[in-house]
Design a protein around this motif. Structure first.
Motif, PDB file in Angstrom:
ATOM      1  N   ASP A 139       0.806  -1.213   0.000  1.00 62.19           N
ATOM      2  CA  ASP A 139       0.000   0.000   0.000  1.00 62.19           C
ATOM      3  C   ASP A 139       0.845   1.272   0.000  1.00 62.19           C
ATOM      4  O   ASP A 139       0.301   2.371   0.032  1.00 62.19           O
ATOM      5  N   SER A 140       2.167   1.098  -0.027  1.00 62.02           N
ATOM      6  CA  SER A 140       3.042   2.274   0.056  1.00 62.02           C
ATOM      7  C   SER A 140       3.951   2.410  -1.166  1.00 62.02           C
ATOM      8  O   SER A 140       4.944   3.149  -1.121  1.00 62.02           O
ATOM      9  N   GLN A 141       3.602   1.711  -2.245  1.00 59.34           N
ATOM     10  CA  GLN A 141       4.495   1.733  -3.407  1.00 59.34           C
ATOM     11  C   GLN A 141       4.587   3.112  -4.052  1.00 59.34           C
ATOM     12  O   GLN A 141       5.659   3.516  -4.513  1.00 59.34           O
ATOM     13  N   TRP A 142       3.499   3.850  -4.059  1.00 59.69           N
ATOM     14  CA  TRP A 142       3.556   5.176  -4.672  1.00 59.69           C
ATOM     15  C   TRP A 142       4.440   6.113  -3.843  1.00 59.69           C
ATOM     16  O   TRP A 142       5.189   6.929  -4.409  1.00 59.69           O
ATOM     17  N   GLN A 143       4.377   5.966  -2.538  1.00 59.83           N
ATOM     18  CA  GLN A 143       5.283   6.761  -1.692  1.00 59.83           C
ATOM     19  C   GLN A 143       6.734   6.368  -1.945  1.00 59.83           C
ATOM     20  O   GLN A 143       7.633   7.216  -1.951  1.00 59.83           O
ATOM     21  N   GLY A 144       6.954   5.053  -2.170  1.00 58.91           N
ATOM     22  CA  GLY A 144       8.303   4.602  -2.481  1.00 58.91           C
ATOM     23  C   GLY A 144       8.802   5.186  -3.788  1.00 58.91           C
ATOM     24  O   GLY A 144       9.969   5.599  -3.899  1.00 58.91           O
ATOM     25  N   LEU A 145       7.921   5.233  -4.792  1.00 61.68           N
ATOM     26  CA  LEU A 145       8.315   5.822  -6.072  1.00 61.68           C
ATOM     27  C   LEU A 145       8.667   7.301  -5.882  1.00 61.68           C
ATOM     28  O   LEU A 145       9.671   7.782  -6.441  1.00 61.68           O
ATOM     29  N   ARG A 146       7.857   8.010  -5.135  1.00 64.89           N
ATOM     30  CA  ARG A 146       8.135   9.433  -4.899  1.00 64.89           C
ATOM     31  C   ARG A 146       9.505   9.607  -4.240  1.00 64.89           C
ATOM     32  O   ARG A 146      10.291  10.497  -4.620  1.00 64.89           O
ATOM     33  N   ALA A 147       9.826   8.737  -3.291  1.00 63.56           N
ATOM     34  CA  ALA A 147      11.124   8.844  -2.620  1.00 63.56           C
ATOM     35  C   ALA A 147      12.274   8.596  -3.597  1.00 63.56           C
ATOM     36  O   ALA A 147      13.306   9.275  -3.556  1.00 63.56           O
ATOM     37  N   ILE A 148      12.096   7.608  -4.492  1.00 64.58           N
ATOM     38  CA  ILE A 148      13.134   7.313  -5.489  1.00 64.58           C
ATOM     39  C   ILE A 148      13.364   8.524  -6.386  1.00 64.58           C
ATOM     40  O   ILE A 148      14.516   8.892  -6.689  1.00 64.58           O
ATOM     41  N   VAL A 149      12.282   9.158  -6.831  1.00 64.22           N
ATOM     42  CA  VAL A 149      12.391  10.327  -7.700  1.00 64.22           C
ATOM     43  C   VAL A 149      13.068  11.488  -6.957  1.00 64.22           C
ATOM     44  O   VAL A 149      13.953  12.166  -7.506  1.00 64.22           O
ATOM     45  N   GLU A 150      12.689  11.710  -5.707  1.00 63.25           N
ATOM     46  CA  GLU A 150      13.289  12.805  -4.943  1.00 63.25           C
ATOM     47  C   GLU A 150      14.783  12.580  -4.746  1.00 63.25           C
ATOM     48  O   GLU A 150      15.578  13.527  -4.794  1.00 63.25           O
ATOM     49  N   GLU A 151      15.173  11.315  -4.529  1.00 63.54           N
ATOM     50  CA  GLU A 151      16.588  11.019  -4.311  1.00 63.54           C
ATOM     51  C   GLU A 151      17.415  11.201  -5.578  1.00 63.54           C
ATOM     52  O   GLU A 151      18.573  11.617  -5.527  1.00 63.54           O
ATOM     53  N   ARG A 152      16.839  10.902  -6.748  1.00 65.94           N
ATOM     54  CA  ARG A 152      17.614  10.871  -7.997  1.00 65.94           C
ATOM     55  C   ARG A 152      17.415  12.095  -8.876  1.00 65.94           C
ATOM     56  O   ARG A 152      18.219  12.341  -9.774  1.00 65.94           O
ATOM     57  N   GLN A 153      16.356  12.841  -8.667  1.00 63.00           N
ATOM     58  CA  GLN A 153      16.116  14.097  -9.377  1.00 63.00           C
ATOM     59  C   GLN A 153      16.249  13.945 -10.912  1.00 63.00           C
ATOM     60  O   GLN A 153      17.053  14.637 -11.565  1.00 63.00           O
ATOM     61  N   PRO A 154      15.456  13.068 -11.540  1.00 63.90           N
ATOM     62  CA  PRO A 154      15.525  12.926 -12.996  1.00 63.90           C
ATOM     63  C   PRO A 154      15.007  14.181 -13.697  1.00 63.90           C
ATOM     64  O   PRO A 154      14.110  14.869 -13.201  1.00 63.90           O
ATOM     65  N   ARG A 155      15.583  14.477 -14.846  1.00 62.52           N
ATOM     66  CA  ARG A 155      15.121  15.617 -15.647  1.00 62.52           C
ATOM     67  C   ARG A 155      13.852  15.265 -16.424  1.00 62.52           C
ATOM     68  O   ARG A 155      12.955  16.098 -16.560  1.00 62.52           O
ATOM     69  N   VAL A 156      13.819  14.032 -16.975  1.00 65.82           N
ATOM     70  CA  VAL A 156      12.671  13.578 -17.770  1.00 65.82           C
ATOM     71  C   VAL A 156      12.257  12.202 -17.255  1.00 65.82           C
ATOM     72  O   VAL A 156      13.082  11.277 -17.195  1.00 65.82           O
ATOM     73  N   ILE A 157      10.989  12.053 -16.903  1.00 58.25           N
ATOM     74  CA  ILE A 157      10.435  10.787 -16.428  1.00 58.25           C
ATOM     75  C   ILE A 157       9.532  10.228 -17.532  1.00 58.25           C
ATOM     76  O   ILE A 157       8.526  10.859 -17.877  1.00 58.25           O
ATOM     77  N   GLY A 158       9.904   9.103 -18.090  1.00 62.20           N
ATOM     78  CA  GLY A 158       9.121   8.504 -19.164  1.00 62.20           C
ATOM     79  C   GLY A 158       8.133   7.482 -18.631  1.00 62.20           C
ATOM     80  O   GLY A 158       8.486   6.640 -17.801  1.00 62.20           O
ATOM     81  N   ILE A 159       6.882   7.577 -19.080  1.00 61.20           N
ATOM     82  CA  ILE A 159       5.876   6.559 -18.749  1.00 61.20           C
ATOM     83  C   ILE A 159       5.255   6.073 -20.056  1.00 61.20           C
ATOM     84  O   ILE A 159       5.319   6.749 -21.086  1.00 61.20           O
TER      85      ILE A 159
END
Length: 452
Positions: A139-159
């Motif tokens: 139930d916390s996977q979206w929070q985990g994704l947010r943490a990964i993005v904050e840690e790595r600071q990508p310029r472009v996120i592809g979906i």
């Protein structure tokens, strides 16, 4: 243009030995590959998984960084739900992964030149050690994704969103909404469609994958060769449906997958009465048979259309008019490949091949497509049955080297021995567009299978 008509089949660098099915001497794929094909065996599931896992590791080291950098995407996020997987998902995980679990979020982060692309699984699973888990509760996977993005600071996120390619349109509306909410306004502004990443990942193949594919194609060819032989067909007794179900059963016995129901049809002098159901279409002497057949094996898909002829008493080969029709279809294959060049588009190849075929007196219909991790795979098509003037959108994509295509088409021709009856000669054979030109994966059919 180099075209391979016979090659030693390798799977993970090892010659395949022991017997599967001996191909009848009459079922020849090319003038240079006559007689019984080399014996082979079906790989065990364990062997298949070892092959897939090894090639995944190599693809992640070479293909993925190249396609991400070409597309300008430094973080690629693939979201799937159990039994509603993104179309690209199966190509990213080993064969032991039958589906995603509840929700699966895979993250690929390009850390720049000289560094491998980071592979992260948000949640509990490492997929045989291929991914590094970022532990979270389900139930916390979206929070985990947010943490990964904050840690790595990508310029472009592809979906995975795409108007043109279903292969690259795998994120559901619900999951896209969840993802955008989780990222928030700052990071959601960096989200872009990952269409070029997905298409590039799926269409690009490694040399070892082509070696694997030769083995896969040979297995498919051998099933067709046995189906189109007297070991299966008794003229005057066997129906087309009998042959179809024999092929399905053979595939099940060998443990292959199928991505469509095989078909077997008859072309006959004078035709077959309209409305004749398949279970009543009895194969007779003098018939030309056609099959469309594909398997899934070692994670790769095949697509093949071949022709057979049922000999009349006293005949030793198909009538000259039928042989000329097969030759015309072969010529159309040659033209399609001649004009399908790296850097050109599918629509350009279609237009040029059709124009030259018509100038040579061939009545062409070209509908070739990419193949590999799907049957109708990602990449530029060369026509479609109902788009003989060009395919909108996807037909304008360019050919790239190290990609595979099913050269699928038909040539219509009058057969003198059948009182000038027009007959459609449909062929399909898988080929690889390599840096040095085209190669048939396991030869092509240039002579009929003969049923006595």
């Amino acid at each position: 243009m180099h075209r391979r008509t016979r090659t030693t089949l390798l799977a993970a660098g090892a010659v395949i030995s022991a017997c599967l099915v001996a191909t009848p001497a009459v079922a020849q794929l090319s003038q240079d590959a006559r007689g019984v094909m080399p014996v082979n065996r079906v790989l065990t599931h364990r062997e298949q998984n070892d092959i897939v896992r090894a090639r995944l590791q190599e693809r992640y080291a070479t293909v993925l960084p190249a396609v991400m950098r070409r597309a300008g995407v430094d973080m690629w996020v693939v979201v799937s739900r159990e039994y509603f997987e993104d179309p690209v998902f199966a190509s990213l995980v080993p064969l032991t992964t039958y589906s995603s679990r509840r929700r699966t979020i895979l993250v690929f982060h390009d850390r720049g030149e000289g560094q491998p692309v980071e592979r992260i699984s948000v949640g509990r699973f490492d997929y045989e050690g291929i991914f590094n888990p970022y532990p979270t509760h389900n139930d916390s996977q979206w929070q985990g994704l947010r943490a990964i993005v904050e840690e790595r600071q990508p310029r472009v996120i592809g979906i995975d969103m795409s108007e043109e390619f279903s292969h690259a349109d795998g994120i559901s509306a619900t999951e896209r909404d969840n993802l955008m909410r989780a990222l928030g306004p700052v990071y959601s502004a960096r989200v872009r469609p990952a269409e070029e990443v997905v298409v590039g990942w799926l269409e690009t193949k490694l040399p070892v994958e082509l070696d694997n594919y030769r083995h896969v194609m040979r297995m498919a060819h051998q099933v067709i060769a046995e189906a189109f032989s007297n070991s299966v067909i008794v003229p005057g007794v066997t129906t087309t449906e009998d042959v179809v179900w024999w092929m399905r059963q053979r595939v099940a016995e060998f443990g292959f997958g199928q991505w469509f129901q095989p078909s077997v049809s008859i072309s006959r002098k004078g035709g077959i009465p309209a409305g004749t159901p398949p279970d009543k279409r009895v194969i007779q002497r003098g018939d030309m048979l056609h099959t469309d057949f594909g398997i899934v094996y070692v994670g790769l898909y095949t697509d093949t259309q071949h022709l057979a002829y049922v000999l009349l008493p006293g005949e030793t080969e198909a009538p000259a008019g039928l042989r000329a029709g097969l030759e015309a279809a072969n010529r159309l294959q040659d033209l399609t490949m001649q004009y399908a060049v790296v850097g050109g588009t599918g629509n350009e190849a279609l237009k040029k091949a059709r124009a030259q075929a018509i100038a040579e007196g061939i009545q062409p219909s070209i509908y070739s497509h990419p193949i590999g991790y799907h049957g109708h795979a990602a990449g530029t098509p060369i026509g479609m049955t109902d788009y003989q003037d060009g395919v909108p959108g996807r037909g304008e994509w360019k050919f790239n080297a190290n990609t595979w295509y099913s050269i699928e088409l038909n040539a219509a021709r009058a057969v003198p021995e059948w009182d000038g009856q027009m007959v459609r000669f449909a062929l399909e054979e898988d080929a690889a567009l390599t840096p040095t030109g085209w190669e048939w994966v396991d030869g092509r059919q240039s002579r009929f299978y003969l049923i006595r």
